[in-house]
Design an enzyme around this catalytic site. Sequence first.
Site, PDB file in Angstrom:
ATOM      1  N   LYS A  90       0.814  -1.225   0.000  1.00 48.89           N
ATOM      2  CA  LYS A  90       0.000   0.000   0.000  1.00 48.89           C
ATOM      3  C   LYS A  90       0.848   1.275   0.000  1.00 48.89           C
ATOM      4  O   LYS A  90       0.470   2.284  -0.570  1.00 48.89           O
ATOM      5  CB  LYS A  90      -0.946  -0.003   1.199  1.00 48.89           C
ATOM      6  CG  LYS A  90      -2.079  -0.992   1.032  1.00 48.89           C
ATOM      7  CD  LYS A  90      -3.288  -0.624   1.858  1.00 48.89           C
ATOM      8  CE  LYS A  90      -4.459  -1.511   1.509  1.00 48.89           C
ATOM      9  NZ  LYS A  90      -4.281  -2.898   2.017  1.00 48.89           N
ATOM     10  N   GLU A 112      -9.703   7.197   3.595  1.00 47.15           N
ATOM     11  CA  GLU A 112     -10.635   6.263   4.220  1.00 47.15           C
ATOM     12  C   GLU A 112      -9.833   5.050   4.659  1.00 47.15           C
ATOM     13  O   GLU A 112      -8.780   4.769   4.096  1.00 47.15           O
ATOM     14  CB  GLU A 112     -11.700   5.824   3.211  1.00 47.15           C
ATOM     15  CG  GLU A 112     -11.277   4.688   2.262  1.00 47.15           C
ATOM     16  CD  GLU A 112     -10.125   5.010   1.322  1.00 47.15           C
ATOM     17  OE1 GLU A 112      -9.855   6.210   1.104  1.00 47.15           O
ATOM     18  OE2 GLU A 112      -9.479   4.055   0.821  1.00 47.15           O
ATOM     19  N   SER A 371       1.762  -9.724  -1.096  1.00 49.33           N
ATOM     20  CA  SER A 371       1.385  -8.311  -0.914  1.00 49.33           C
ATOM     21  C   SER A 371       1.743  -7.745   0.454  1.00 49.33           C
ATOM     22  O   SER A 371       1.937  -6.544   0.592  1.00 49.33           O
ATOM     23  CB  SER A 371      -0.110  -8.139  -1.178  1.00 49.33           C
ATOM     24  OG  SER A 371      -0.870  -8.990  -0.333  1.00 49.33           O
TER      25      SER A 371
END
Length: 387
Positions: A90, A112, A371
């Site tokens: 991310k 968010e 990930s």
Amino acid sequence: MSNETAKPGYFGEFGGSFVPPELQEVLDYLSEQFYKFKDDPDFNEEFRYYLREYVGRENPLTYAERLTEHWGGAKIYLKREDLNHTGAHKINNVIGQILLAKRMGAKRVIAETGAGQHGVATATACAMFNMECIIYMGAEDTRRQALNVFRMELLGAKVVPVTKGQARLKDAVDEALGDLVQNYKTTFYLLGSAVGPHPFPTMVKHFQSVVSEESKRQIMEKEGRLPDAVLACVGGGSNAIGAFAHYIDEPSVRLIGVEPDQAATLTQGVPGEIHGFRCLVLLDEEGNPRKTYSIAAGLDYPGIGPEHSHLKVTGRAEYVAVSNEEVLAAFQELSRVEGIIPALESAHAVAYAKKIAPGMGKDKLIIINLSGRGDKDVEQVFHMLKK
Ligand SMILES: *Cc1c(COP(=O)(O)O)cnc(C)c1O
């Protein structure tokens, strides 16, 4: 490189922007700025600098020798996004968008978050760039993820619990969009996945593409050829689109997205609209977004990135689903066999690789996009295994 059609922001029939006019104006300006800076050499040099010096890129493409032996088929490589600062992919997108925010003169960053992972990555980058940071989070989620709320506060962010609607992720997105419309002159909305109205899916893909840019170079160095398959888990679709991007125009490479079987948007979804864009979406009998459930909080979303929707209907990528039991087994197997504890999200991709690798020849190559790391999930798995 991209399979966007002539109309920017569309991937076949999917994507677009279906928002009120006052928000559209803000998004149009954001689009203009993104296209201006994305090919700007100074901007890109700065982006690469922070990826290297702060995120710790490039991360390795690790040959999983023992896992390969265990499964007895294709050679398995792991793209190690788990080794990035903050422990997942991310941060790649967060760094890209925050640099854009700086160029646009923003003073405030809003975001968010559902489980808190995107909120933590955003709060981290805001601390480093000295930006005011406000994170909208469903009140329900702030209770379930109290430690992540504390983490964001520790990093200097303000977490705003959203009590409207179901007090979940969707309501947090609505609140953040409302804030953006009110404060667009000073504020940048840093969206966390390859979803939302244009230009977000295109922008997030652009910043996450570094994953496959590296893995393609790395596999060429190690094996002298392209992989036969690239696997990634799919929530909103950002790590998968980043892991696929540089292989989309290489037809010999199978692209496989893996979903939880209880939030299988691409395997079971129908064309629809959610959060201001068109994609495949899981609907209930009344035609509303269906409630989803996944043991991996990061995959628990009834919509999906528009480009994945397009890759699915055109057949360029395959999308499959795995069960919680398969994911838990893969989580433990990778930990035991390779000494790498994966995020529960990433364990979905490992679980499906385990199904196909044994049937592939030993001369075949699979890349699994790891990930994120699993430290955040260890306590949850502890409770699940004790039951
Ligand atoms: C958030 C998250 C995901 C899911 O998001 P995508 O946008 O689909 O990539 C997957 N893995 C990890 C480790 C995450 O934190």
